[in-house]
Design a protein around this motif. Structure first.
Motif, PDB file in Angstrom:
ATOM      1  N   ASN A   1      24.371 -14.476  34.515  1.00 51.32           N
ATOM      2  CA  ASN A   1      23.741 -15.002  33.303  1.00 51.32           C
ATOM      3  C   ASN A   1      22.846 -16.183  33.640  1.00 51.32           C
ATOM      4  OD1 ASN A   1      24.643 -13.394  31.217  1.00 51.32           O
ATOM      5  ND2 ASN A   1      26.541 -14.543  30.964  1.00 51.32           N
ATOM      6  N   THR A   2      21.753 -15.949  34.311  1.00 52.58           N
ATOM      7  CA  THR A   2      20.872 -17.061  34.645  1.00 52.58           C
ATOM      8  C   THR A   2      20.239 -17.657  33.404  1.00 52.58           C
ATOM      9  OG1 THR A   2      19.077 -15.511  35.091  1.00 52.58           O
ATOM     10  CG2 THR A   2      20.365 -16.279  36.979  1.00 52.58           C
ATOM     11  N   LEU A   3      20.093 -16.856  32.362  1.00 55.36           N
ATOM     12  CA  LEU A   3      19.536 -17.391  31.107  1.00 55.36           C
ATOM     13  C   LEU A   3      20.484 -18.425  30.496  1.00 55.36           C
ATOM     14  CD1 LEU A   3      18.047 -14.156  29.508  1.00 55.36           C
ATOM     15  CD2 LEU A   3      16.848 -15.992  30.710  1.00 55.36           C
ATOM     16  N   GLU A   4      21.783 -18.174  30.613  1.00 54.19           N
ATOM     17  CA  GLU A   4      22.763 -19.139  30.115  1.00 54.19           C
ATOM     18  C   GLU A   4      22.684 -20.444  30.900  1.00 54.19           C
ATOM     19  OE1 GLU A   4      27.597 -19.725  29.928  1.00 54.19           O
ATOM     20  OE2 GLU A   4      26.785 -17.710  30.183  1.00 54.19           O
ATOM     21  N   LEU A   5      22.524 -20.331  32.216  1.00 52.58           N
ATOM     22  CA  LEU A   5      22.399 -21.531  33.042  1.00 52.58           C
ATOM     23  C   LEU A   5      21.131 -22.301  32.687  1.00 52.58           C
ATOM     24  CD1 LEU A   5      23.434 -23.269  35.376  1.00 52.58           C
ATOM     25  CD2 LEU A   5      22.219 -21.761  36.932  1.00 52.58           C
ATOM     26  N   LEU A   6      20.037 -21.583  32.488  1.00 47.65           N
ATOM     27  CA  LEU A   6      18.791 -22.242  32.091  1.00 47.65           C
ATOM     28  C   LEU A   6      18.930 -22.920  30.731  1.00 47.65           C
ATOM     29  CD1 LEU A   6      16.122 -19.644  33.244  1.00 47.65           C
ATOM     30  CD2 LEU A   6      16.634 -21.862  34.262  1.00 47.65           C
ATOM     31  N   GLU A   7      19.673 -22.298  29.838  1.00 50.50           N
ATOM     32  CA  GLU A   7      19.899 -22.898  28.518  1.00 50.50           C
ATOM     33  C   GLU A   7      20.762 -24.153  28.632  1.00 50.50           C
ATOM     34  OE1 GLU A   7      19.125 -23.272  24.636  1.00 50.50           O
ATOM     35  OE2 GLU A   7      18.362 -21.648  25.866  1.00 50.50           O
ATOM     36  N   LEU A   8      21.723 -24.128  29.565  1.00 50.15           N
ATOM     37  CA  LEU A   8      22.593 -25.292  29.748  1.00 50.15           C
ATOM     38  C   LEU A   8      21.838 -26.490  30.308  1.00 50.15           C
ATOM     39  CD1 LEU A   8      25.875 -23.755  31.168  1.00 50.15           C
ATOM     40  CD2 LEU A   8      25.567 -24.864  28.964  1.00 50.15           C
ATOM     41  N   ILE A   9      20.889 -26.248  31.210  1.00 50.67           N
ATOM     42  CA  ILE A   9      20.183 -27.375  31.821  1.00 50.67           C
ATOM     43  C   ILE A   9      18.926 -27.762  31.057  1.00 50.67           C
ATOM     44  CG2 ILE A   9      21.079 -26.921  34.119  1.00 50.67           C
ATOM     45  CD1 ILE A   9      18.362 -25.741  34.835  1.00 50.67           C
ATOM     46  N   LYS A  10      18.688 -27.128  29.922  1.00 54.12           N
ATOM     47  CA  LYS A  10      17.494 -27.439  29.131  1.00 54.12           C
ATOM     48  C   LYS A  10      17.429 -28.914  28.706  1.00 54.12           C
ATOM     49  CE  LYS A  10      15.025 -24.449  27.136  1.00 54.12           C
ATOM     50  NZ  LYS A  10      14.553 -23.304  26.571  1.00 54.12           N
ATOM     51  N   PRO A  11      18.526 -29.587  28.333  1.00 58.05           N
ATOM     52  CA  PRO A  11      18.420 -31.012  27.985  1.00 58.05           C
ATOM     53  C   PRO A  11      17.973 -31.885  29.158  1.00 58.05           C
ATOM     54  CG  PRO A  11      20.477 -30.137  27.147  1.00 58.05           C
ATOM     55  CD  PRO A  11      19.856 -29.075  28.001  1.00 58.05           C
ATOM     56  N   MET A  12      18.213 -31.443  30.388  1.00 58.25           N
ATOM     57  CA  MET A  12      17.840 -32.237  31.551  1.00 58.25           C
ATOM     58  C   MET A  12      16.677 -31.599  32.302  1.00 58.25           C
ATOM     59  SD  MET A  12      21.572 -33.262  32.932  1.00 58.25           S
ATOM     60  CE  MET A  12      20.842 -34.339  34.135  1.00 58.25           C
ATOM     61  N   GLN A  13      15.893 -30.799  31.610  1.00 61.81           N
ATOM     62  CA  GLN A  13      14.827 -30.051  32.236  1.00 61.81           C
ATOM     63  C   GLN A  13      13.803 -30.950  32.924  1.00 61.81           C
ATOM     64  OE1 GLN A  13      13.019 -27.391  29.512  1.00 61.81           O
ATOM     65  NE2 GLN A  13      11.954 -26.236  31.070  1.00 61.81           N
ATOM     66  N   SER A  14      13.558 -32.097  32.363  1.00 62.23           N
ATOM     67  CA  SER A  14      12.559 -32.974  32.966  1.00 62.23           C
ATOM     68  C   SER A  14      13.082 -33.678  34.222  1.00 62.23           C
ATOM     69  CB  SER A  14      12.111 -34.023  31.947  1.00 62.23           C
ATOM     70  OG  SER A  14      13.205 -34.833  31.581  1.00 62.23           O
ATOM     71  N   LEU A  15      14.389 -33.730  34.411  1.00 66.63           N
ATOM     72  CA  LEU A  15      14.942 -34.439  35.563  1.00 66.63           C
ATOM     73  C   LEU A  15      15.050 -33.568  36.814  1.00 66.63           C
ATOM     74  CD1 LEU A  15      17.757 -36.498  33.826  1.00 66.63           C
ATOM     75  CD2 LEU A  15      15.490 -37.257  34.486  1.00 66.63           C
ATOM     76  N   VAL A  16      15.395 -32.321  36.650  1.00 70.47           N
ATOM     77  CA  VAL A  16      15.539 -31.427  37.800  1.00 70.47           C
ATOM     78  C   VAL A  16      14.783 -30.137  37.528  1.00 70.47           C
ATOM     79  CG1 VAL A  16      17.748 -32.289  38.638  1.00 70.47           C
ATOM     80  CG2 VAL A  16      17.720 -30.555  36.894  1.00 70.47           C
ATOM     81  N   GLY A  17      14.266 -29.549  38.568  1.00 68.27           N
ATOM     82  CA  GLY A  17      13.596 -28.264  38.423  1.00 68.27           C
ATOM     83  C   GLY A  17      14.591 -27.159  38.154  1.00 68.27           C
ATOM     84  N   GLU A  18      14.174 -26.189  37.368  1.00 70.92           N
ATOM     85  CA  GLU A  18      15.078 -25.094  37.015  1.00 70.92           C
ATOM     86  C   GLU A  18      15.480 -24.285  38.236  1.00 70.92           C
ATOM     87  OE1 GLU A  18      12.900 -22.880  34.132  1.00 70.92           O
ATOM     88  OE2 GLU A  18      13.268 -24.331  32.546  1.00 70.92           O
ATOM     89  N   MET A  19      14.529 -23.965  39.081  1.00 74.97           N
ATOM     90  CA  MET A  19      14.845 -23.136  40.246  1.00 74.97           C
ATOM     91  C   MET A  19      15.749 -23.866  41.243  1.00 74.97           C
ATOM     92  SD  MET A  19      14.039 -20.275  39.881  1.00 74.97           S
ATOM     93  CE  MET A  19      12.959 -18.997  39.429  1.00 74.97           C
ATOM     94  N   ILE A  20      15.552 -25.154  41.394  1.00 76.31           N
ATOM     95  CA  ILE A  20      16.424 -25.916  42.292  1.00 76.31           C
ATOM     96  C   ILE A  20      17.847 -25.900  41.751  1.00 76.31           C
ATOM     97  CG2 ILE A  20      16.936 -28.225  43.187  1.00 76.31           C
ATOM     98  CD1 ILE A  20      13.910 -28.706  43.280  1.00 76.31           C
ATOM     99  N   ALA A  21      17.985 -26.067  40.456  1.00 76.44           N
ATOM    100  CA  ALA A  21      19.318 -26.064  39.856  1.00 76.44           C
ATOM    101  C   ALA A  21      19.989 -24.707  40.024  1.00 76.44           C
ATOM    102  CB  ALA A  21      19.229 -26.437  38.386  1.00 76.44           C
ATOM    103  N   ILE A  22      19.250 -23.639  39.774  1.00 76.95           N
ATOM    104  CA  ILE A  22      19.838 -22.306  39.899  1.00 76.95           C
ATOM    105  C   ILE A  22      20.224 -22.015  41.343  1.00 76.95           C
ATOM    106  CG2 ILE A  22      19.312 -19.844  39.763  1.00 76.95           C
ATOM    107  CD1 ILE A  22      17.693 -20.443  37.262  1.00 76.95           C
TER     108      ILE A  22
END
Length: 140
Positions: free
Chosen positions: A40-61
């Motif tokens: 569920n990468t979409l769920e992970l992307l939704e979870l990190i959405k509040p901190m989207q400006s601090l870390v890149g999405e791909m790095i987090a995944i």
């Protein structure tokens, strides 16, 4: 290095089966969360959405999934437990922060908080007497 040997001696003298069970359960929980985020990468992307400006999405995944999966396996069998627990700390701290920055989910906050406390504990305690680390050390 002397501090680690002292901690290992203390842990081996004070280890009990319930602590081993808790270590294995923590590792299993992290592996399941790793599989969950992998599917569920979409769920992970939704979870990190509040901190989207601090870390890149791909790095987090690309950090969260392998760290949970491989770190959970290492913690469960008791191999390099301290290093695996330390690798989990940034993820779990981020999970606790996300609960405050975004929508508060009490169950997710409780799970992240418990996992964070256990990872901090096992980063000091180590893997204990009933682990692969201890077995390999005895083979030397």
């Amino acid at each position: 290095m002397g501090t680690i040997k002292t901690l290992n001696k203390w842990a081996n003298a004070h280890t009990y089966y319930p602590l081993d069970f808790i270590r294995i359960a923590l590792g299993g929980f992290l592996v399941v969360k790793g599989f969950n985020f992998m599917g569920n990468t979409l769920e992970l992307l939704e979870l990190i959405k509040p901190m989207q400006s601090l870390v890149g999405e791909m790095i987090a995944i690309h950090y969260v999934v392998p760290a949970h999966f491989i770190g959970g396996l290492l913690i469960a069998v008791g191999l390099l437990t301290r290093w695996a627990a330390i690798a989990q700390l940034p993820i779990l701290i981020g999970a606790v922060i996300i609960n405050f920055a975004g929508a508060m989910h009490p169950l997710d906050f409780l799970l992240a908080g418990c996992a964070l406390v256990l990872c901090i504990f096992f980063s000091f305690y180590g893997s204990g007497k009933h682990s692969v680390d201890k077995y390999l050390k005895m083979q030397q």
